[in-house]
Write a protein that holds these residues in place. Sequence first.
Motif, mmCIF file in Angstrom:
data_model
loop_
_atom_site.group_PDB
_atom_site.id
_atom_site.type_symbol
_atom_site.label_atom_id
_atom_site.label_comp_id
_atom_site.label_asym_id
_atom_site.label_seq_id
_atom_site.Cartn_x
_atom_site.Cartn_y
_atom_site.Cartn_z
ATOM 1 N N PRO A 3 0.832 -1.213 0.000
ATOM 2 C CA PRO A 3 0.000 0.000 0.000
ATOM 3 C C PRO A 3 0.865 1.261 0.000
ATOM 4 O O PRO A 3 1.910 1.301 0.670
ATOM 5 C CB PRO A 3 -0.800 -0.114 1.306
ATOM 6 C CG PRO A 3 -0.794 -1.570 1.631
ATOM 7 C CD PRO A 3 0.498 -2.121 1.098
ATOM 8 N N GLU A 166 4.467 -8.244 2.292
ATOM 9 C CA GLU A 166 3.423 -7.574 1.497
ATOM 10 C C GLU A 166 2.029 -7.932 2.011
ATOM 11 O O GLU A 166 1.173 -7.055 2.180
ATOM 12 C CB GLU A 166 3.573 -7.977 0.025
ATOM 13 C CG GLU A 166 2.624 -7.237 -0.875
ATOM 14 C CD GLU A 166 2.797 -7.624 -2.340
ATOM 15 O OE1 GLU A 166 3.935 -7.845 -2.783
ATOM 16 O OE2 GLU A 166 1.772 -7.692 -3.024
ATOM 17 N N ASN A 170 -0.575 -5.203 3.702
ATOM 18 C CA ASN A 170 -1.934 -5.017 3.165
ATOM 19 C C ASN A 170 -2.969 -5.182 4.273
ATOM 20 O O ASN A 170 -3.916 -4.393 4.375
ATOM 21 C CB ASN A 170 -2.187 -6.002 2.017
ATOM 22 C CG ASN A 170 -1.705 -5.425 0.693
ATOM 23 O OD1 ASN A 170 -2.284 -4.477 0.179
ATOM 24 N ND2 ASN A 170 -0.613 -5.954 0.173
ATOM 25 N N ASP A 173 -2.800 -2.170 6.721
ATOM 26 C CA ASP A 173 -3.435 -0.968 6.174
ATOM 27 C C ASP A 173 -4.958 -1.074 6.307
ATOM 28 O O ASP A 173 -5.630 -0.132 6.724
ATOM 29 C CB ASP A 173 -3.035 -0.814 4.700
ATOM 30 C CG ASP A 173 -3.056 0.633 4.277
ATOM 31 O OD1 ASP A 173 -2.711 1.495 5.102
ATOM 32 O OD2 ASP A 173 -3.448 0.914 3.138
ATOM 33 N N HIS A 174 -5.464 -2.251 5.961
ATOM 34 C CA HIS A 174 -6.923 -2.452 6.040
ATOM 35 C C HIS A 174 -7.423 -2.290 7.479
ATOM 36 O O HIS A 174 -8.374 -1.542 7.738
ATOM 37 C CB HIS A 174 -7.278 -3.849 5.519
ATOM 38 C CG HIS A 174 -8.686 -4.235 5.796
ATOM 39 N ND1 HIS A 174 -9.740 -3.783 5.050
ATOM 40 C CD2 HIS A 174 -9.231 -5.005 6.785
ATOM 41 C CE1 HIS A 174 -10.871 -4.252 5.541
ATOM 42 N NE2 HIS A 174 -10.588 -5.005 6.600
#
Length: 242
Positions: A3, A166, A170, A173-174
Amino acid sequence: MIPPFFRVRVLDVTSSTNEDVKQAAMAGEPEGLVLKAKRQTAGKGRQGRVWESPEGNLYVSVLLRPQCAAQESGLFSFVTALAVHEAVLKVLPQADVKLKWPNDVLVNGKKIGGILLESSGAEKDRVEWLVIGVGINVSSHPEGTLYPTTSLAAEGGQVELDDVLEAFLNGLDHWRLTLRHDGFRHVRRSWLAQAQAGAMRVRLSDEEICGQFGGIDEKGRLILRLANGAEQAIEAGDVFFA
Ligand code: BTN
């Protein structure tokens, strides 16, 4: 894809990525910094324990400036645990991946990852910086630890470290955005859906108590159901399952 919020830097070796990111935070680094080290010489675990950090596993620290009240910063351990859970499940889709309060990730009952949160402290109303340190056992795991451990490789998962990073970023961030926009309610519900329940022994600083897992409350405290039917809310401790 990682992100765009995150800026990833990689070191071959350092003492502790948490220490490095703390220094950067105090020097004014904006949030979103992610420091990954191939190995650490003084990796830190919770409660002053050592986090063995040979090459082959993931050691990463993330800088956030969540602008939340100091007592809310602990909620990020649930956010982070959900992100680690997702990253592990991506590699081991058939495995029994569970979350153990306050912030461990278990595969088939053994610890595969740990989380160490450090923040600017409770003296001020608002948290100025929060460092989220994550270790995931990818190719090896230590022996003789307080809690039995495992690794992705030991559970049959073959994966590149960067793919694990990664997937973790992700998820982070979510879930950090979910906490910001929807509050702890949704994070709590999702965490509870993956939690390791059952009979447990909780080691506090001066005693051990036994009971049944009764969930977590709106502040992220463990609810322990005691034999006499009473419920006890626990802020800090080590959990062992029967
Ligand atoms: C635990 O005790 O379960 C927490 C372990 C956290 C280890 C990670 S590895 C990356 C970051 N740097 C450290 O020194 N510790 C955390």
